[in-house]
Scaffold this motif. Structure first.
Motif, PDB file in Angstrom:
ATOM      1  N   ARG A   1       0.856  -1.240   0.069  1.00 39.77           N
ATOM      2  CA  ARG A   1       0.028   0.178   0.007  1.00 39.77           C
ATOM      3  C   ARG A   1       0.840   1.287  -0.037  1.00 39.77           C
ATOM      4  O   ARG A   1       1.729   1.272   0.783  1.00 39.77           O
ATOM      5  N   HIS A   2       0.690   2.115  -0.869  1.00 34.34           N
ATOM      6  CA  HIS A   2       1.580   3.313  -1.120  1.00 34.34           C
ATOM      7  C   HIS A   2       0.467   4.473  -0.929  1.00 34.34           C
ATOM      8  O   HIS A   2      -0.418   4.927  -1.622  1.00 34.34           O
ATOM      9  N   VAL A   3       0.616   5.173   0.234  1.00 37.70           N
ATOM     10  CA  VAL A   3      -0.040   6.483   0.460  1.00 37.70           C
ATOM     11  C   VAL A   3       0.822   7.779  -0.073  1.00 37.70           C
ATOM     12  O   VAL A   3       1.870   7.783   0.417  1.00 37.70           O
ATOM     13  N   LEU A   4       0.145   8.681  -0.754  1.00 41.93           N
ATOM     14  CA  LEU A   4       1.057   9.706  -1.322  1.00 41.93           C
ATOM     15  C   LEU A   4      -0.008  10.912  -0.734  1.00 41.93           C
ATOM     16  O   LEU A   4      -1.049  10.876  -1.005  1.00 41.93           O
ATOM     17  N   ALA A   5       0.722  11.929   0.054  1.00 41.41           N
ATOM     18  CA  ALA A   5       0.368  12.865   0.763  1.00 41.41           C
ATOM     19  C   ALA A   5       0.612  14.027   0.332  1.00 41.41           C
ATOM     20  O   ALA A   5       2.074  14.262   0.321  1.00 41.41           O
ATOM     21  N   GLU A   6      -0.124  15.226   0.156  1.00 39.07           N
ATOM     22  CA  GLU A   6       0.167  16.578   0.142  1.00 39.07           C
ATOM     23  C   GLU A   6      -0.322  17.143   1.328  1.00 39.07           C
ATOM     24  O   GLU A   6      -1.347  17.200   1.766  1.00 39.07           O
ATOM     25  N   VAL A   7       0.775  17.581   2.139  1.00 37.98           N
ATOM     26  CA  VAL A   7       0.668  18.036   3.437  1.00 37.98           C
ATOM     27  C   VAL A   7       0.628  19.738   3.446  1.00 37.98           C
ATOM     28  O   VAL A   7       1.850  20.236   3.152  1.00 37.98           O
ATOM     29  N   TYR A   8      -0.151  20.536   3.617  1.00 38.59           N
ATOM     30  CA  TYR A   8      -0.439  21.906   3.737  1.00 38.59           C
ATOM     31  C   TYR A   8      -0.367  22.458   4.977  1.00 38.59           C
ATOM     32  O   TYR A   8      -1.231  22.234   5.863  1.00 38.59           O
ATOM     33  N   GLY A   9       0.018  23.913   4.827  1.00 43.44           N
ATOM     34  CA  GLY A   9      -0.362  24.658   6.176  1.00 43.44           C
ATOM     35  C   GLY A   9       0.456  24.185   7.457  1.00 43.44           C
ATOM     36  O   GLY A   9       0.056  24.383   8.413  1.00 43.44           O
ATOM     37  N   CYS A  10       1.773  23.738   7.084  1.00 40.49           N
ATOM     38  CA  CYS A  10       2.445  23.287   8.225  1.00 40.49           C
ATOM     39  C   CYS A  10       3.414  24.533   8.683  1.00 40.49           C
ATOM     40  O   CYS A  10       3.688  25.384   8.183  1.00 40.49           O
TER      41      CYS A  10
ATOM     42  N   ALA B   1       6.941   5.971  11.462  1.00 44.83           N
ATOM     43  CA  ALA B   1       7.140   4.696  10.831  1.00 44.83           C
ATOM     44  C   ALA B   1       6.926   3.909  12.248  1.00 44.83           C
ATOM     45  O   ALA B   1       6.393   2.797  12.092  1.00 44.83           O
ATOM     46  N   LEU B   2       7.571   4.229  13.455  1.00 44.84           N
ATOM     47  CA  LEU B   2       7.351   3.180  14.731  1.00 44.84           C
ATOM     48  C   LEU B   2       5.827   3.345  15.017  1.00 44.84           C
ATOM     49  O   LEU B   2       5.335   2.053  15.427  1.00 44.84           O
ATOM     50  N   LYS B   3       5.191   4.286  14.965  1.00 47.65           N
ATOM     51  CA  LYS B   3       3.766   4.427  15.293  1.00 47.65           C
ATOM     52  C   LYS B   3       2.997   3.416  14.635  1.00 47.65           C
ATOM     53  O   LYS B   3       1.810   3.086  14.795  1.00 47.65           O
ATOM     54  N   ALA B   4       3.214   3.313  13.292  1.00 51.76           N
ATOM     55  CA  ALA B   4       2.607   2.470  12.528  1.00 51.76           C
ATOM     56  C   ALA B   4       3.006   0.977  12.422  1.00 51.76           C
ATOM     57  O   ALA B   4       2.353   0.237  11.973  1.00 51.76           O
ATOM     58  N   GLY B   5       3.799   0.810  13.282  1.00 49.36           N
ATOM     59  CA  GLY B   5       4.339  -0.576  13.718  1.00 49.36           C
ATOM     60  C   GLY B   5       5.564  -1.126  12.736  1.00 49.36           C
ATOM     61  O   GLY B   5       5.785  -2.365  12.633  1.00 49.36           O
ATOM     62  N   ALA B   6       6.062  -0.062  12.022  1.00 44.52           N
ATOM     63  CA  ALA B   6       7.114  -0.611  11.229  1.00 44.52           C
ATOM     64  C   ALA B   6       8.515  -0.977  11.680  1.00 44.52           C
ATOM     65  O   ALA B   6       8.698  -0.286  13.226  1.00 44.52           O
ATOM     66  N   GLU B   7       9.305  -1.385  11.271  1.00 46.86           N
ATOM     67  CA  GLU B   7      10.862  -1.698  11.658  1.00 46.86           C
ATOM     68  C   GLU B   7      11.746  -0.899  10.936  1.00 46.86           C
ATOM     69  O   GLU B   7      11.795  -1.265   9.898  1.00 46.86           O
ATOM     70  N   VAL B   8      12.454   0.280  11.485  1.00 51.99           N
ATOM     71  CA  VAL B   8      13.268   1.124  10.660  1.00 51.99           C
ATOM     72  C   VAL B   8      14.567   0.172  10.625  1.00 51.99           C
ATOM     73  O   VAL B   8      15.003  -0.151  11.720  1.00 51.99           O
ATOM     74  N   ARG B   9      15.072   0.538   9.363  1.00 50.11           N
ATOM     75  CA  ARG B   9      16.428  -0.023   9.079  1.00 50.11           C
ATOM     76  C   ARG B   9      17.453   1.037   8.906  1.00 50.11           C
ATOM     77  O   ARG B   9      18.710   1.025   9.423  1.00 50.11           O
ATOM     78  N   GLU B  10      17.152   2.002   8.077  1.00 48.62           N
ATOM     79  CA  GLU B  10      18.038   2.980   7.720  1.00 48.62           C
ATOM     80  C   GLU B  10      17.392   4.468   7.699  1.00 48.62           C
ATOM     81  O   GLU B  10      16.316   4.304   7.469  1.00 48.62           O
TER      82      GLU B  10
ATOM     83  N   GLY C   1       2.974  -5.872   3.070  1.00 50.65           N
ATOM     84  CA  GLY C   1       2.507  -6.799   3.947  1.00 50.65           C
ATOM     85  C   GLY C   1       1.195  -6.217   4.793  1.00 50.65           C
ATOM     86  O   GLY C   1       0.804  -5.267   4.441  1.00 50.65           O
ATOM     87  N   GLU C   2       0.636  -7.029   5.761  1.00 50.31           N
ATOM     88  CA  GLU C   2      -0.377  -6.616   6.245  1.00 50.31           C
ATOM     89  C   GLU C   2      -0.268  -6.121   7.715  1.00 50.31           C
ATOM     90  O   GLU C   2      -1.410  -5.562   8.189  1.00 50.31           O
ATOM     91  N   ARG C   3       0.969  -6.053   8.371  1.00 48.08           N
ATOM     92  CA  ARG C   3       1.070  -5.555   9.564  1.00 48.08           C
ATOM     93  C   ARG C   3       1.215  -4.329   9.672  1.00 48.08           C
ATOM     94  O   ARG C   3       0.751  -3.749  10.770  1.00 48.08           O
ATOM     95  N   VAL C   4       1.619  -3.356   8.867  1.00 45.54           N
ATOM     96  CA  VAL C   4       1.790  -1.948   9.063  1.00 45.54           C
ATOM     97  C   VAL C   4       0.837  -1.230   8.137  1.00 45.54           C
ATOM     98  O   VAL C   4       0.412  -1.491   7.171  1.00 45.54           O
TER      99      VAL C   4
END
Length: 125
Positions: free
Chosen positions: A6-15, A34-43, A84-87
């Motif tokens: 799954r690939h989310v493309l986000a346009e983030v405005y008013g930051c 990344a961590l909040k989503a349950g991912a494992e950070v590599r680099e 995958g399904e986990r993140v």
């Protein structure tokens, strides 16, 4: 139908200018997303531009999170690609929206690597 990712493309405005122009803060937000989503950070690789702007990528076991900021416009382009399904990539996007103090986010999800189930052939026995 199954998919590889799954690939989310986000346009983030008013930051906040200050947040989007602070390489350490942008990096921290992206890693935490990344961590909040349950991912494992590599680099983690980030670059600060002059006079302003930050680009970076957080490589995760499940794929990546990437960002490029235009602080002078209060805008960031963000990609969150997970396999995958986990993140859940939306968990990362929601966290970033909050931490970048965004006023508005336009995002869409693209299914990547659509894998059709194997064709079954009827056999008379």
């Amino acid at each position: 139908m199954n998919a590889l990712g799954r690939h989310v493309l986000a346009e983030v405005y008013g930051c906040s200018f200050e947040i989007l122009n602070d390489i350490d803060r942008v990096e921290e937000i992206m890693v935490q997303a990344a961590l909040k989503a349950g991912a494992e950070v590599r680099e983690v690789v980030f670059h600060k531009f002059s006079p302003q702007g930050v680009s970076g990528v957080v490589v995760i076991s499940e794929s990546h999170l990437a960002i490029h900021t235009w602080p002078e416009l209060g805008y960031a382009a963000v990609d969150v690609f997970t396999c995958g399904e986990r993140v859940n990539p939306w968990d990362a996007c929601n966290y970033m929206k909050e931490m970048f103090e965004a006023e508005h986010v336009e995002a869409r999800e693209v299914t990547r690597g659509i894998i059709e189930p194997p064709q079954r052939t009827a056999v008379n026995i």
